[in-house]
Design a protein around this motif. Structure first.
Motif, PDB file in Angstrom:
ATOM      1  N   ARG A 172      11.620   5.966  -5.133  1.00 54.70           N
ATOM      2  CA  ARG A 172      12.806   6.693  -5.606  1.00 54.70           C
ATOM      3  C   ARG A 172      13.673   7.150  -4.431  1.00 54.70           C
ATOM      4  N   LEU A 173      13.050   7.280  -3.267  1.00 58.81           N
ATOM      5  CA  LEU A 173      13.786   7.652  -2.057  1.00 58.81           C
ATOM      6  C   LEU A 173      14.257   6.433  -1.268  1.00 58.81           C
ATOM      7  N   GLY A 174      13.868   5.248  -1.720  1.00 65.50           N
ATOM      8  CA  GLY A 174      14.239   4.033  -1.013  1.00 65.50           C
ATOM      9  C   GLY A 174      13.442   3.792   0.253  1.00 65.50           C
ATOM     10  N   LEU A 175      12.216   4.337   0.330  1.00 66.22           N
ATOM     11  CA  LEU A 175      11.435   4.246   1.559  1.00 66.22           C
ATOM     12  C   LEU A 175      10.083   3.563   1.378  1.00 66.22           C
ATOM     13  N   ALA A 176       9.740   3.168   0.169  1.00 62.53           N
ATOM     14  CA  ALA A 176       8.410   2.605  -0.072  1.00 62.53           C
ATOM     15  C   ALA A 176       8.186   1.334   0.734  1.00 62.53           C
ATOM     16  N   GLY A 177       9.177   0.472   0.789  1.00 62.27           N
ATOM     17  CA  GLY A 177       9.021  -0.782   1.504  1.00 62.27           C
ATOM     18  C   GLY A 177       8.738  -0.581   2.974  1.00 62.27           C
ATOM     19  N   GLU A 178       9.415   0.376   3.581  1.00 63.78           N
ATOM     20  CA  GLU A 178       9.211   0.628   5.006  1.00 63.78           C
ATOM     21  C   GLU A 178       7.810   1.160   5.284  1.00 63.78           C
TER      22      GLU A 178
ATOM     23  N   PRO B  42     -10.665   0.553  -8.036  1.00 63.04           N
ATOM     24  CA  PRO B  42      -9.302   0.083  -7.751  1.00 63.04           C
ATOM     25  C   PRO B  42      -8.267   1.003  -8.396  1.00 63.04           C
ATOM     26  N   TRP B  43      -7.088   1.039  -7.788  1.00 68.11           N
ATOM     27  CA  TRP B  43      -6.010   1.790  -8.433  1.00 68.11           C
ATOM     28  C   TRP B  43      -5.772   1.211  -9.821  1.00 68.11           C
ATOM     29  N   PRO B  44      -5.740   2.036 -10.857  1.00 63.38           N
ATOM     30  CA  PRO B  44      -5.541   1.505 -12.213  1.00 63.38           C
ATOM     31  C   PRO B  44      -4.101   1.085 -12.440  1.00 63.38           C
ATOM     32  N   ASP B  45      -3.905   0.260 -13.434  1.00 65.96           N
ATOM     33  CA  ASP B  45      -2.559  -0.129 -13.836  1.00 65.96           C
ATOM     34  C   ASP B  45      -1.911   1.068 -14.529  1.00 65.96           C
ATOM     35  N   SER B  46      -0.873   1.629 -13.930  1.00 63.41           N
ATOM     36  CA  SER B  46      -0.238   2.824 -14.486  1.00 63.41           C
ATOM     37  C   SER B  46       1.262   2.756 -14.245  1.00 63.41           C
ATOM     38  N   ASP B  47       1.967   3.761 -14.742  1.00 64.66           N
ATOM     39  CA  ASP B  47       3.417   3.822 -14.534  1.00 64.66           C
ATOM     40  C   ASP B  47       3.780   3.958 -13.059  1.00 64.66           C
ATOM     41  N   TYR B  48       2.811   4.341 -12.241  1.00 66.95           N
ATOM     42  CA  TYR B  48       3.069   4.509 -10.811  1.00 66.95           C
ATOM     43  C   TYR B  48       2.850   3.228 -10.020  1.00 66.95           C
ATOM     44  N   GLY B  49       2.382   2.161 -10.673  1.00 66.77           N
ATOM     45  CA  GLY B  49       2.078   0.932  -9.962  1.00 66.77           C
ATOM     46  C   GLY B  49       0.662   0.962  -9.404  1.00 66.77           C
ATOM     47  N   ARG B  50       0.309  -0.048  -8.630  1.00 63.65           N
ATOM     48  CA  ARG B  50      -1.045  -0.182  -8.111  1.00 63.65           C
ATOM     49  C   ARG B  50      -1.051  -0.338  -6.591  1.00 63.65           C
ATOM     50  N   VAL B  51      -0.022   0.167  -5.947  1.00 63.37           N
ATOM     51  CA  VAL B  51       0.091   0.048  -4.497  1.00 63.37           C
ATOM     52  C   VAL B  51      -0.109   1.416  -3.857  1.00 63.37           C
ATOM     53  N   GLY B  52      -1.117   1.512  -2.990  1.00 65.57           N
ATOM     54  CA  GLY B  52      -1.316   2.709  -2.195  1.00 65.57           C
ATOM     55  C   GLY B  52      -1.081   2.382  -0.731  1.00 65.57           C
ATOM     56  N   SER B  53      -1.019   3.405   0.100  1.00 71.82           N
ATOM     57  CA  SER B  53      -0.787   3.172   1.519  1.00 71.82           C
ATOM     58  C   SER B  53      -1.326   4.357   2.308  1.00 71.82           C
ATOM     59  N   ALA B  54      -1.040   4.376   3.589  1.00 66.24           N
ATOM     60  CA  ALA B  54      -1.399   5.496   4.459  1.00 66.24           C
ATOM     61  C   ALA B  54      -0.560   5.387   5.717  1.00 66.24           C
ATOM     62  N   MET B  55      -0.194   6.525   6.262  1.00 60.98           N
ATOM     63  CA  MET B  55       0.595   6.553   7.491  1.00 60.98           C
ATOM     64  C   MET B  55       0.359   7.887   8.181  1.00 60.98           C
ATOM     65  N   PRO B  56       0.112   7.906   9.487  1.00 59.28           N
ATOM     66  CA  PRO B  56      -0.080   9.182  10.180  1.00 59.28           C
ATOM     67  C   PRO B  56       1.095  10.127   9.939  1.00 59.28           C
ATOM     68  N   ARG B  57       0.784  11.394   9.747  1.00 63.09           N
ATOM     69  CA  ARG B  57       1.829  12.360   9.407  1.00 63.09           C
ATOM     70  C   ARG B  57       2.905  12.473  10.480  1.00 63.09           C
ATOM     71  N   THR B  58       2.545  12.268  11.739  1.00 64.40           N
ATOM     72  CA  THR B  58       3.573  12.338  12.778  1.00 64.40           C
ATOM     73  C   THR B  58       4.667  11.304  12.514  1.00 64.40           C
ATOM     74  N   ARG B  59       4.271  10.104  12.113  1.00 63.03           N
ATOM     75  CA  ARG B  59       5.251   9.045  11.829  1.00 63.03           C
ATOM     76  C   ARG B  59       5.891   9.237  10.464  1.00 63.03           C
ATOM     77  N   PHE B  60       5.090   9.609   9.469  1.00 64.13           N
ATOM     78  CA  PHE B  60       5.593   9.737   8.104  1.00 64.13           C
ATOM     79  C   PHE B  60       6.633  10.845   8.000  1.00 64.13           C
ATOM     80  N   ASP B  61       6.312  12.013   8.542  1.00 64.13           N
ATOM     81  CA  ASP B  61       7.242  13.135   8.457  1.00 64.13           C
ATOM     82  C   ASP B  61       8.540  12.840   9.206  1.00 64.13           C
ATOM     83  N   GLU B  62       8.410  12.231  10.383  1.00 64.82           N
ATOM     84  CA  GLU B  62       9.625  11.920  11.145  1.00 64.82           C
ATOM     85  C   GLU B  62      10.489  10.902  10.418  1.00 64.82           C
ATOM     86  N   LEU B  63       9.849   9.912   9.779  1.00 65.44           N
ATOM     87  CA  LEU B  63      10.604   8.924   9.011  1.00 65.44           C
ATOM     88  C   LEU B  63      11.435   9.595   7.928  1.00 65.44           C
ATOM     89  N   LEU B  64      10.832  10.509   7.168  1.00 70.89           N
ATOM     90  CA  LEU B  64      11.569  11.166   6.091  1.00 70.89           C
ATOM     91  C   LEU B  64      12.669  12.065   6.634  1.00 70.89           C
TER      92      LEU B  64
END
Length: 412
Positions: A57-63, A85-107
């Motif tokens: 919704r923020l346009g950042l999932a792909g990055e 496994p992540w279940p099939d839901s309205d949120y999709g089935r894709v999870g990820s992870a990113m260190p907070r130093t990089r994630f927070d700065e990206l946002l």
């Protein structure tokens, strides 16, 4: 005195997301970060499909997902292993992870790129209140104090919520809260596409310790390794989390090829909305500062991103006073689930609970059926629209607990 339509205090995921939503709604926004951009924080760094959905919704999932994707949880302990496994839901089935130093700065940098004014190393203090309205605040930047006038203030300053406390925010520690320590370790298994959790931890004398461990691959040559426990004032977790972290790392070193834990941090974490005084006429507290953390798994990024969007929606709706509207919205959106999760999490503060149920839950056919369902709950992946049996049972239990614990602090 400088003036802005919306001032956001704190540039973590919740604050930066609020700034992005507010800018895109057409408001003039000031985003404040008390330290340098991308400050390190005690966090597992995991992003469930619910969090990835908000990033879309923020346009950042792909990055974010371009660097690493995971498929769900693997739980270990008491002689068993379960893959969920992540279940099939309205949120999709894709999870990820990113260190907070990089994630927070990206946002935060995204908020600035889209039009927000961004000040880092800028601390907010001395809120001026009149008839419940926050008319101005003091911002100290590079040793210089500036007076800022704001039509709206969104407070997202984290678990300690220094500015929130000045507005009267109170954390109720009689409810379940988390204690945790986190580190980063080099590992050749950094691209393992599963988040791992060990619910059975043993000490040097093979005694069962009152906590759990996690290893979340990050796709950058490292894994996030940490441990935590649930606690209340009545039953505090008597646990040195940093010492436990090093012991846990030693136990997992051979299997994961771990290097030494680095950048070890620890923190206390309010959970399940056990926070009061979260709003005034023109200000709202969101994210970790508002206790927006699931007590069953410590996940808060998804709730922080959602609360950011909800807060801006209230502003756009034309409210002049959100003193009651904001806590009412939080209770309607999250109240039943949080109260139920807090009640269930209380069981985990009893040292006898996990050793009694762990073997049943993680072994054989019972575990194979039970734990994927539990993982769906832990990952916050049940929506109001879901009509399957598990979703209906969860909502029914939530209504029952809400009726039974109606006087429990919940964003009052």
């Amino acid at each position: 005195m400088e003036s802005f339509e919306v001032v956001v205090v704190g540039a973590g995921p919740a604050g930066a997301a609020a700034a992005i939503h507010a800018v895109e709604a057409g408001y003039e926004v000031l985003l404040l970060e008390a330290g340098p951009l991308g400050r390190d924080k005690t966090c597992g760094d995991g992003l469930t499909p619910r969090a990835v959905h908000q990033l879309e919704r923020l346009g950042l999932a792909g990055e974010v997902t371009a660097h690493y994707v995971n498929h769900g949880l693997k739980l270990h302990g008491y002689g068993g292993d379960v893959t969920a496994p992540w279940p099939d839901s309205d949120y999709g089935r894709v999870g990820s992870a990113m260190p907070r130093t990089r994630f927070d700065e990206l946002l935060a940098r995204t908020a600035a790129a889209r039009g927000a004014t961004l000040w880092d190393n800028a601390t907010a203090s001395a809120p001026e209140l009149a008839d419940g309205r926050l008319s101005s605040l003091t911002v100290t930047v590079a040793g210089v104090e500036k007076q800022i006038r704001a039509q709206w203030v969104i407070v997202a300053d984290g678990v300690r919520s220094t500015f929130g406390k000045q507005l009267g925010r109170e954390w109720h520690r009689g409810e379940v809260y988390g204690i945790a320590a986190r580190s980063y370790c080099d590992s050749p298994h950094d691209d393992e596409p599963w988040m791992h959790s060990h619910v059975e931890l043993r000490g040097e004398d093979d005694e069962i310790l009152p906590g759990y461990g996690w290893i979340f691959p990050l796709g950058d040559g490292t894994v996030n390794l940490g441990c935590g426990a649930l606690s209340t004032d009545a039953r505090p977790a008597k646990l040195n989390t940093k010492k436990l972290l090093h012991h846990y790392a030693a136990q997992q070193r051979e299997e994961w090829g771990l290097g030494e834990p680095e950048r070890v941090t620890s923190a206390l974490l309010p959970m399940g909305g056990a926070v009061s005084n979260v709003a005034g006429a023109n200000w709202m507290i969101i994210g970790d500062a508002a206790g927006g953390v699931n007590p069953l798994n410590g996940e808060g990024i998804d709730y922080g991103l959602e609360m950011a969007e909800h807060a801006v929606e209230l502003i756009r709706a034309g409210y002049r006073d959100v003193t009651h509207a904001w806590p009412r919205l939080l209770r309607a959106r999250y109240g039943e689930a949080f109260l139920l999760a807090r009640t269930a999490a209380r069981l985990l503060t009893y040292p006898q609970f996990l050793p009694a149920v762990g073997p049943l839950a993680l072994r054989g056919p019972v575990g194979a059926k039970l734990m994927p369902a539990a993982a769906r709950l832990m990952a916050n992946l049940i929506t109001d629209e879901d009509r399957d049996l598990m979703a209906r049972l969860w909502r029914t239990a939530g209504r029952g607990v809400t009726a039974a614990r109606g006087n429990t602090p919940l964003w009052s």
